[in-house]
Design a protein around this motif. Structure first.
Motif, PDB file in Angstrom:
ATOM      1  N   CYS A 170     -28.371  27.916  -2.503  1.00 19.20           N
ATOM      2  CA  CYS A 170     -27.467  27.378  -1.918  1.00 19.20           C
ATOM      3  C   CYS A 170     -26.681  26.919  -3.275  1.00 19.20           C
ATOM      4  O   CYS A 170     -25.536  27.400  -3.382  1.00 19.20           O
ATOM      5  N   THR A 171     -27.417  25.574  -3.786  1.00 17.87           N
ATOM      6  CA  THR A 171     -26.243  25.383  -5.280  1.00 17.87           C
ATOM      7  C   THR A 171     -25.796  26.969  -6.173  1.00 17.87           C
ATOM      8  O   THR A 171     -24.277  26.706  -6.222  1.00 17.87           O
ATOM      9  N   MET A 172     -26.412  27.305  -6.674  1.00 18.34           N
ATOM     10  CA  MET A 172     -25.979  28.819  -7.320  1.00 18.34           C
ATOM     11  C   MET A 172     -25.547  29.062  -6.803  1.00 18.34           C
ATOM     12  O   MET A 172     -24.026  29.756  -7.457  1.00 18.34           O
ATOM     13  N   ALA A 173     -25.237  29.997  -5.485  1.00 14.84           N
ATOM     14  CA  ALA A 173     -24.684  30.385  -4.416  1.00 14.84           C
ATOM     15  C   ALA A 173     -22.746  29.800  -4.563  1.00 14.84           C
ATOM     16  O   ALA A 173     -22.120  30.550  -4.461  1.00 14.84           O
ATOM     17  N   ALA A 174     -23.323  28.940  -4.020  1.00 15.53           N
ATOM     18  CA  ALA A 174     -22.247  28.230  -4.198  1.00 15.53           C
ATOM     19  C   ALA A 174     -21.233  27.592  -4.826  1.00 15.53           C
ATOM     20  O   ALA A 174     -19.508  27.763  -4.536  1.00 15.53           O
ATOM     21  N   THR A 175     -21.699  28.018  -5.947  1.00 17.15           N
ATOM     22  CA  THR A 175     -21.114  27.568  -7.220  1.00 17.15           C
ATOM     23  C   THR A 175     -20.678  28.526  -7.554  1.00 17.15           C
ATOM     24  O   THR A 175     -19.560  28.538  -8.056  1.00 17.15           O
ATOM     25  N   VAL A 176     -21.479  30.030  -7.797  1.00 15.64           N
ATOM     26  CA  VAL A 176     -20.740  31.479  -8.133  1.00 15.64           C
ATOM     27  C   VAL A 176     -19.302  31.707  -7.559  1.00 15.64           C
ATOM     28  O   VAL A 176     -18.358  32.232  -7.709  1.00 15.64           O
ATOM     29  N   GLY A 177     -19.678  31.525  -6.051  1.00 15.31           N
ATOM     30  CA  GLY A 177     -18.369  31.465  -5.112  1.00 15.31           C
ATOM     31  C   GLY A 177     -17.831  30.863  -5.419  1.00 15.31           C
ATOM     32  O   GLY A 177     -16.306  31.923  -5.374  1.00 15.31           O
ATOM     33  N   GLY A 178     -17.412  29.505  -5.374  1.00 19.41           N
ATOM     34  CA  GLY A 178     -16.560  29.303  -5.835  1.00 19.41           C
ATOM     35  C   GLY A 178     -16.078  29.632  -7.060  1.00 19.41           C
ATOM     36  O   GLY A 178     -14.888  29.587  -7.110  1.00 19.41           O
ATOM     37  N   THR A 179     -16.368  29.878  -8.668  1.00 18.46           N
ATOM     38  CA  THR A 179     -15.580  29.940  -9.716  1.00 18.46           C
ATOM     39  C   THR A 179     -15.065  31.043  -9.363  1.00 18.46           C
ATOM     40  O   THR A 179     -14.433  31.325 -10.029  1.00 18.46           O
ATOM     41  N   THR A 222     -16.158  39.360  -2.907  1.00 20.48           N
ATOM     42  CA  THR A 222     -17.059  40.341  -1.864  1.00 20.48           C
ATOM     43  C   THR A 222     -18.157  40.950  -2.398  1.00 20.48           C
ATOM     44  O   THR A 222     -19.781  40.584  -2.423  1.00 20.48           O
ATOM     45  N   PRO A 223     -18.320  42.367  -3.020  1.00 25.38           N
ATOM     46  CA  PRO A 223     -19.595  43.348  -4.281  1.00 25.38           C
ATOM     47  C   PRO A 223     -19.916  41.770  -5.179  1.00 25.38           C
ATOM     48  O   PRO A 223     -21.139  42.166  -5.260  1.00 25.38           O
ATOM     49  N   PHE A 224     -18.931  41.499  -5.596  1.00 28.45           N
ATOM     50  CA  PHE A 224     -20.048  40.028  -7.084  1.00 28.45           C
ATOM     51  C   PHE A 224     -20.862  39.868  -6.487  1.00 28.45           C
ATOM     52  O   PHE A 224     -22.277  39.335  -7.086  1.00 28.45           O
ATOM     53  N   ILE A 225     -20.507  38.625  -5.582  1.00 26.31           N
ATOM     54  CA  ILE A 225     -21.726  37.737  -4.942  1.00 26.31           C
ATOM     55  C   ILE A 225     -22.113  38.150  -3.548  1.00 26.31           C
ATOM     56  O   ILE A 225     -24.209  37.738  -3.826  1.00 26.31           O
ATOM     57  N   THR A 226     -22.560  39.413  -2.895  1.00 24.42           N
ATOM     58  CA  THR A 226     -23.281  39.989  -2.646  1.00 24.42           C
ATOM     59  C   THR A 226     -24.628  40.173  -3.293  1.00 24.42           C
ATOM     60  O   THR A 226     -25.807  39.818  -4.131  1.00 24.42           O
ATOM     61  N   THR A 227     -23.851  41.505  -4.759  1.00 21.48           N
ATOM     62  CA  THR A 227     -24.947  41.525  -5.403  1.00 21.48           C
ATOM     63  C   THR A 227     -25.463  40.194  -6.271  1.00 21.48           C
ATOM     64  O   THR A 227     -26.668  40.482  -6.189  1.00 21.48           O
ATOM     65  N   PHE A 228     -24.740  39.199  -7.104  1.00 22.37           N
ATOM     66  CA  PHE A 228     -25.330  38.568  -7.683  1.00 22.37           C
ATOM     67  C   PHE A 228     -26.695  37.709  -6.364  1.00 22.37           C
ATOM     68  O   PHE A 228     -27.264  37.573  -7.319  1.00 22.37           O
ATOM     69  N   CYS A 229     -25.891  36.756  -5.059  1.00 17.81           N
ATOM     70  CA  CYS A 229     -26.727  36.517  -4.787  1.00 17.81           C
ATOM     71  C   CYS A 229     -28.029  37.161  -4.579  1.00 17.81           C
ATOM     72  O   CYS A 229     -29.055  36.518  -4.503  1.00 17.81           O
TER      73      CYS A 229
END
Length: 444
Positions: free
Chosen positions: A393-402, A419-426
């Motif tokens: 959750c910490t990592m996803a929120a930080t990456v999703g926000g930036t 959307t595609p980047f965050i889905t892949t990354f998370c």
């Protein structure tokens, strides 16, 4: 429109053109345009031909560029030229962008020199810029004019201007020095100088992004936004009705892309299956290819899964929460970017805020996950799940926000990449974190 559409459709279906014309005559142009947009193109063209010329132009201006394009294909050339010549320059450019080059060139050749020159001004600016959406036809006045002289100038030239409610004031070099409202021209002493009633304008630069300028116009509640060039010379006005349409279209586009699709340019029920598929398939292919990374991560930890099969049960939970957390952060920050509440220079502040938000979310979800997993399986499995939820959750929120801020800084639409980047990354990174914690806690 809810009443007009069924009555108009029924009249056209029964070939009762007299009744259809009566229905069209009784409705305002905006309602007619909304109704035509929901009809099949052939029926829309028949209905359009039933409109008197002066109403036909107002209805045509209310259609989307895609609907205008479809109508142009079905109307006769004389009808098209008559409507095209009557459009405002920015509306002409919007239609030209939708038409094949040969058709656009032929239409431009058949309008008078003034109309062609005004259209060429708008065409000279890049697509997506406010210069491409402004009206180059306006009434301007000088600071030294009296209010009476300024009002006479509005009366003389106002019929050629898209708006007269906001009157820009320029100096001898055509540099913008302020604006004066029509209300001031009418209500104050006619002998007063325009300079005594100047208001400081909210301006846009011609090559500025149209969506940003339009949002500024709507949020500041101004009737028209002066558009200037690099030397602050006035080149046009963005009216509030055009700004509202730009903001609405941008909202539709962002909503579609946030859901992993492209926006439909026609009403859903009138869109073909092929068109709907085309708006979705690219994103599904991107997400499908990104899933390969997830498979590779699972292969790396195949031995860990073999020793503790129960770990596989939590994979959908962890990847789902990670993806949703990142998407929530991205959606919030993308909205903040669009409304001017955040910008790429706020990257550090946004990252810190989202990191703390993600940590708090992770603590809440992790505690719940630890309690459930410990109760059903074992405290060690609960610890793995709880710690992973905190980290993910910490990592996803930080990456999703930036991510939206980085995309905007790179000149890319944040809604396209988020959307595609965050889905892949998370998915991929979340699994790495999960199995790393599992090995540490379980001693594998």
């Amino acid at each position: 429109m809810d009443e007009l559409k069924p009555r108009l459709a029924a009249a056209l279906a029964s070939h009762d053109l007299t009744a259809a014309a009566a229905h069209l005559a009784a409705a305002p142009p905006q309602e007619v345009a909304a109704a035509l947009a929901t009809l099949e193109p052939e029926s829309s063209a028949v209905a359009f031909r039933l409109l008197p010329r002066h109403r036909a132009l107002a209805v045509f201006e209310g259609l989307t560029p895609t609907a205008q394009h479809e109508l142009v294909q079905l109307l006769g050339e004389d009808e098209v030229v008559a409507v095209f010549a009557g459009l405002d320059p920015d509306d002409r450019v919007g239609l030209l962008d939708e038409l094949p080059a040969a058709v656009a060139t032929r239409l431009l050749r058949q309008v008078d020199d003034d109309a062609r020159a005004a259209t060429a001004v708008v065409l000279g600016y890049p697509r997506g810029s406010v210069g491409r959406r402004m009206s180059p036809q306006f009434v301007d006045v000088r600071p030294e004019h009296t209010l009476r002289e300024a009002l006479d100038r509005v009366r003389e030239r106002g019929h050629r201007s898209e708006t007269i409610y906001t009157v820009p004031v320029v100096d001898d070099s055509r540099r913008l020095v302020g604006v004066v409202s029509l209300r001031d021209l009418l209500l104050h002493d006619p002998a007063d100088a325009v300079a005594d009633h100047l208001a400081r304008p909210i301006v846009a630069h011609a090559e500025e992004d149209a969506e940003q300028a339009a949002r500024r116009c709507v949020e500041r509640r101004v009737l028209a936004l002066p558009v200037v060039d690099g030397e602050d010379r006035l080149v046009g006005l963005l009216t509030v009705d055009d700004a509202t349409r730009i903001v609405a279209a941008a909202g539709d586009e962002d909503a579609a892309r946030a859901g992993g699709a492209e926006p439909l340019h026609r009403p859903y029920l009138l869109s073909s299956v092929r068109a709907i598929t085309r708006t979705r398939v690219v994103w599904l292919l991107v997400l499908g290819l990104s899933a390969v990374l997830t498979v590779n991560v699972l292969e790396l930890f195949e031995g860990t899964l073999a020793e503790h099969v129960v770990l596989a049960l939590f994979i959908p939970l962890l990847t789902g929460i990670g993806g949703n957390t990142g998407s929530q952060a991205a959606t919030t920050v993308t909205r903040a970017l669009a409304t001017g509440e955040a910008s790429p220079r706020d990257l550090g502040r946004v990252a810190f805020k989202e990191m703390r938000t993600g940590l708090l979310l992770g603590a809440v979800l992790g505690s719940l996950g630890w309690a459930v997993a410990s109760l059903v399986y074992s405290p060690s499995i609960g610890t793995v799940v709880g710690l992973t939820l905190v980290a993910v959750c910490t990592m996803a929120a930080t990456v999703g926000g930036t991510t939206p801020l980085v995309a905007r800084a790179a000149g890319v639409d944040p809604a396209v990449v988020s959307t595609p980047f965050i889905t892949t990354f998370c998915d991929a990174t979340g699994l790495l974190v999960y199995f790393t914690i599992a090995r540490a806690v379980l001693g594998l």
